[in-house]
Design an enzyme around this catalytic site. Structure first.
Site, PDB file in Angstrom:
ATOM      1  N   HIS A 280      37.416  65.145  26.745  1.00 56.38           N
ATOM      2  CA  HIS A 280      36.407  64.206  27.256  1.00 56.38           C
ATOM      3  C   HIS A 280      36.463  64.094  28.765  1.00 56.38           C
ATOM      4  O   HIS A 280      35.682  63.361  29.372  1.00 56.38           O
ATOM      5  CB  HIS A 280      36.577  62.836  26.611  1.00 56.38           C
TER       6      HIS A 280
ATOM      7  N   HIS B 118      35.016  53.895  34.253  1.00 55.46           N
ATOM      8  CA  HIS B 118      33.562  53.956  34.137  1.00 55.46           C
ATOM      9  C   HIS B 118      32.950  54.184  35.512  1.00 55.46           C
ATOM     10  O   HIS B 118      33.435  53.659  36.515  1.00 55.46           O
ATOM     11  CB  HIS B 118      33.006  52.673  33.511  1.00 55.46           C
TER      12      HIS B 118
END
Length: 397
Positions: A326, A163
């Site tokens: 992704h 993240h």
């Protein structure tokens, strides 16, 4: 490239990469998925790699069933990005203050806000449906009810692992804001609860891999999972929206003289389930490490913390179930990266990027990821590039 098709027990496995480049563990996971009685199609993206429970970079289309491990434990994880009116000429020489301000505004790692963020007090934030969303928490699994306060305080926080929050420049010199996060601890606990439930169901006892346990249509377990799944996907979307709102506030304060404005945000999940129709069948399409890339739909495909990222527009390739990768995808596990690379390697590979350069993020070193430009070349029939970005600030958890 177009896809390569390899045999599978129930359906062929369509791969947008060279099968010889995929590690055996991931190939075996894909073969296992192709044995599921409910499967109607399996597409594999060029960022494919071995994952916990199910392969990262896989798109699984099933009829009347869904596999919670094929969504993953970070339900609704995804990306958001927005183009600003700022340019490279507006940037300060020392970027460390800006990075510090971001880290002050948005908790990272396992951190949370001291009190829940109030969207109504945020500049231009749309609060429609906010109370209804939290009201529906009463309907999720009993086992996570005690996490209500924590879930509220973690709303608008980054988390750890891959993240990130980034400031990027596109090829015209415009500044973009970009971030990657999901449903935080509440999504993880909901996922683990339902994976545990699925593994005990009678119809899953004969599967080749217990991680591929599914829920089937018209059962209370499926209804409960879909309720919690969709709530967690919504949590993830709200989480990114609030972080982006906080990030915009930092930009407004730090670049007050420039009076920055922001274009429409691009946002996409890449660990989620959607109800879609293909070849006359209503299917549940699970994307784990894949984005939806329907015709004209915008998406985000990031590289590592030292490489390029892409804003893309989908080409609507139904052979891939309207999907694309992704990100770059890992070529090395986290533990292998820590063994293989040093902090000096990290410093070298992130030169020019204002970011952490310590052993705590060594597993996120660019060398642990596939070449993003090669990944993009392999999916030219899935997406077209709208903008190529390069980060100059990267905040990790």
């Amino acid at each position: 490239m177009s896809y390569v098709e390899i045999p599978g027990a129930k359906v062929p496995i369509r791969m947008w990469t060279d099968p010889a480049s995929v590690e055996e563990g991931a190939l075996q996971q894909l073969r296992n998925v192709a044995t599921l009685p409910w499967i109607k199609g399996l597409a594999v993206m060029p960022d494919v790699h071995y994952g916990k429970g199910a392969t990262v970079g896989s798109v699984i289309a099933m009829q009347g069933a869904v596999c919670p491990a094929a969504v993953g434990v970070d339900i609704g994880c995804g990306m958001s990005a927005v183009k600003t009116s700022l340019t490279a000429n507006d940037l300060p020489g020392d970027l460390s203050r800006l990075r510090s301000k971001i880290e002050q505004a948005i908790p990272v790692g396992r951190g949370m806000h001291d009190s829940p963020v109030e969207p109504g007090r945020m500049h231009g934030f749309a609060t429609a449906g906010w109370d209804d969303f939290w009201g529906r928490f009463e309907g999720v699994a009993e086992s996570v009810k005690f996490r209500h306060e924590r879930a509220q305080k973690q709303m608008g926080t980054l988390g750890s692992g891959n993240h990130m929050i980034e400031f990027c420049l596109d090829e015209t010199g415009s500044v973009w804001l970009m971030l990657h996060s999901g449903s935080r601890n509440i999504g993880k606990e909901l996922a683990e609860h339902h994976i545990g439930v699925a593994q005990k169901l009678a119809h899953n006892q004969g599967l080749v891999d217990r991680d591929l346990a599914v829920f089937v249509a018209d059962t209370p377990q499926m209804a409960a999972y879909r309720n919690d799944l969709y709530w967690a996907q919504e949590y993830a979307k709200h989480n990114r929206a609030i972080m982006m709102g906080l990030l915009k506030d930092v930009v407004r304060k730090e670049f007050k003289k420039a009076k920055p404005t922001f274009e429409t945000e691009v946002s996409c999940h890449h660990n989620y389930v959607a109800e879609e129709r293909y070849e006359g069948m209503d299917l549940l399409v699970t994307r784990k490490g894949a984005i939806r890339a329907g015709s004209g739909e915008y998406g985000i495909i990031p590289g590592s913390m030292g490489s390029s990222s892409y804003i893309v527009k989908g080409l609507g390739n139904e052979k891939a179930f309207n999907s694309a990768s992704h990100g770059a995808g890992r070529r090395m596990s986290r533990n292998a990266a820590k063994r293989h690379f040093t902090v000096r390697d990290l410093e070298e590979q992130t030169r020019g990027v204002e970011c952490r350069k310590d052993s705590g993020v060594l597993d996120e070193i660019p060398g642990a990821y596939k070449n993003i430009d090669q990944v993009m070349a392999q999916q030219r029939d899935l997406v077209e590039v709208v903008a190529k970005l390069k980060q100059f600030i990267c905040v990790k958890g």
